[in-house]
Design a protein around this motif. Structure first.
Motif, PDB file in Angstrom:
ATOM      1  N   ALA A   1       0.839  -1.205   0.000  1.00 17.32           N
ATOM      2  CA  ALA A   1       0.000   0.000   0.000  1.00 17.32           C
ATOM      3  C   ALA A   1       0.871   1.251   0.000  1.00 17.32           C
ATOM      4  O   ALA A   1       0.570   2.233  -0.700  1.00 17.32           O
ATOM      5  CB  ALA A   1      -0.913  -0.016   1.222  1.00 17.32           C
ATOM      6  N   HIS A   2       1.962   1.217   0.759  1.00 15.87           N
ATOM      7  CA  HIS A   2       2.895   2.353   0.810  1.00 15.87           C
ATOM      8  C   HIS A   2       3.493   2.619  -0.571  1.00 15.87           C
ATOM      9  O   HIS A   2       3.539   3.779  -1.025  1.00 15.87           O
ATOM     10  CB  HIS A   2       4.001   2.039   1.821  1.00 15.87           C
TER      11      HIS A   2
ATOM     12  N   SER B   1       1.073   4.127  -3.028  1.00 15.23           N
ATOM     13  CA  SER B   1       0.928   5.564  -2.763  1.00 15.23           C
ATOM     14  C   SER B   1       2.130   6.338  -3.295  1.00 15.23           C
ATOM     15  O   SER B   1       1.993   7.436  -3.842  1.00 15.23           O
ATOM     16  CB  SER B   1       0.778   5.808  -1.256  1.00 15.23           C
ATOM     17  N   TYR B   2       3.322   5.736  -3.141  1.00 11.85           N
ATOM     18  CA  TYR B   2       4.549   6.373  -3.643  1.00 11.85           C
ATOM     19  C   TYR B   2       4.527   6.489  -5.163  1.00 11.85           C
ATOM     20  O   TYR B   2       4.854   7.541  -5.728  1.00 11.85           O
ATOM     21  CB  TYR B   2       5.749   5.561  -3.169  1.00 11.85           C
TER      22      TYR B   2
ATOM     23  N   PHE C   1       1.719  10.187  -3.887  1.00  7.06           N
ATOM     24  CA  PHE C   1       1.178  10.627  -2.599  1.00  7.06           C
ATOM     25  C   PHE C   1       2.198  10.523  -1.462  1.00  7.06           C
ATOM     26  O   PHE C   1       1.952  11.030  -0.371  1.00  7.06           O
ATOM     27  CB  PHE C   1      -0.064   9.800  -2.239  1.00  7.06           C
ATOM     28  N   ARG C   2       3.318   9.869  -1.703  1.00  9.02           N
ATOM     29  CA  ARG C   2       4.380   9.763  -0.701  1.00  9.02           C
ATOM     30  C   ARG C   2       5.706  10.166  -1.342  1.00  9.02           C
ATOM     31  O   ARG C   2       5.911   9.961  -2.536  1.00  9.02           O
ATOM     32  CB  ARG C   2       4.486   8.339  -0.140  1.00  9.02           C
TER      33      ARG C   2
END
Length: 236
Positions: free
Chosen positions: A103-104, A107-108, A112-113
């Protein structure tokens, strides 16, 4: 000039197993695709390079036997490692961190990250590669043996299972070939940091820079344990 600090990734047994696995996989790919796509002119050209279909088919069987032997070698290794006194690692087992890392990273990738996920000894991509082999070996190995020894398997399995094994074998083969040449090769060898090839499969080690990039959580743990050991020795 000092030596570059390295960290062991794979021991000699793991490297031999990997070499045996990818060697048998390449043999099976080269000899198996012409069997599935026998009408293709390219397939007919490959058959001619082997001097005929029978020779190519025997090479295919040899590749299958090698893959089964390597798989058995790996299973024995998993059992014998803790018996030999080496601490058994469960790092390859999936856990909740893998889902959080996925999920991280999504997002990256979507912006978003600012930073990608930080991995421990194995990332979710490496675990997927590893466990996909187990799934593939059950299907490929099982269906291949059914086609190799149909008289034996028909003693306790219905005929339709034996007949279906060819479709299971060839469809799983296409899935495996696609996964290796698209997913695995890019993640390990063809990405912008490793191109044209990661050397870990034959040297067994990663540099500190590679550890910081690919396995920072593991690196921090190793250095933490080393500091504790050094402090304990200094007190003695």
């Amino acid at each position: 000039m000092g030596h570059e600090q390295v960290y062991q990734r794979f021991d000699i047994h793991q490297r031999i197993q990997h070499i045996g696995m990818f060697t048998s996989f390449m043999i099976l790919t080269i000899t198996g695709l012409p069997i599935k796509f026998e009408q293709s002119k390219l397939s007919q050209g490959v058959v001619s390079l082997f001097g005929g279909f029978d020779t190519m088919f025997y090479v295919h069987l040899l590749g299958g036997a090698l893959m089964i032997v390597v798989s058995i070698y790996h299973l024995i290794y998993l059992v014998l490692v803790p018996l030999g006194g080496k601490k058994k690692s469960w790092a390859i087992m999936p856990n909740w961190k893998d889902f959080r890392d996925l999920a991280h990273n999504l997002s990256y990738f979507l912006g978003f990250r600012k930073n990608p996920a930080r991995f421990d000894r194995y990332s979710y991509k490496e675990k997927f590669d590893y466990w996909a082999v187990f799934w593939g070996m059950l299907i490929m190995g099982g269906s291949g043996l059914m086609m190799w020894y149909p008289q034996f398997f028909t003693l306790f399995l219905p005929r339709w299972v034996i007949d279906s094994s060819r479709y299971a074998h060839t469809d799983e083969a296409i899935l495996a070939i696609s996964a290796i040449f698209i997913w695995h090769f890019y993640n390990v060898h063809f990405n912008n940091r490793s191109f044209p090839m990661s050397k870990v499969w034959y040297v067994g080690n990663l540099t500190r820079e590679e550890m910081e990039e690919d396995h920072p959580v593991e690196l921090e743990r190793i250095e933490r344990e080393r500091d504790v050991l050094d402090k304990g020795q200094s007190k003695e």
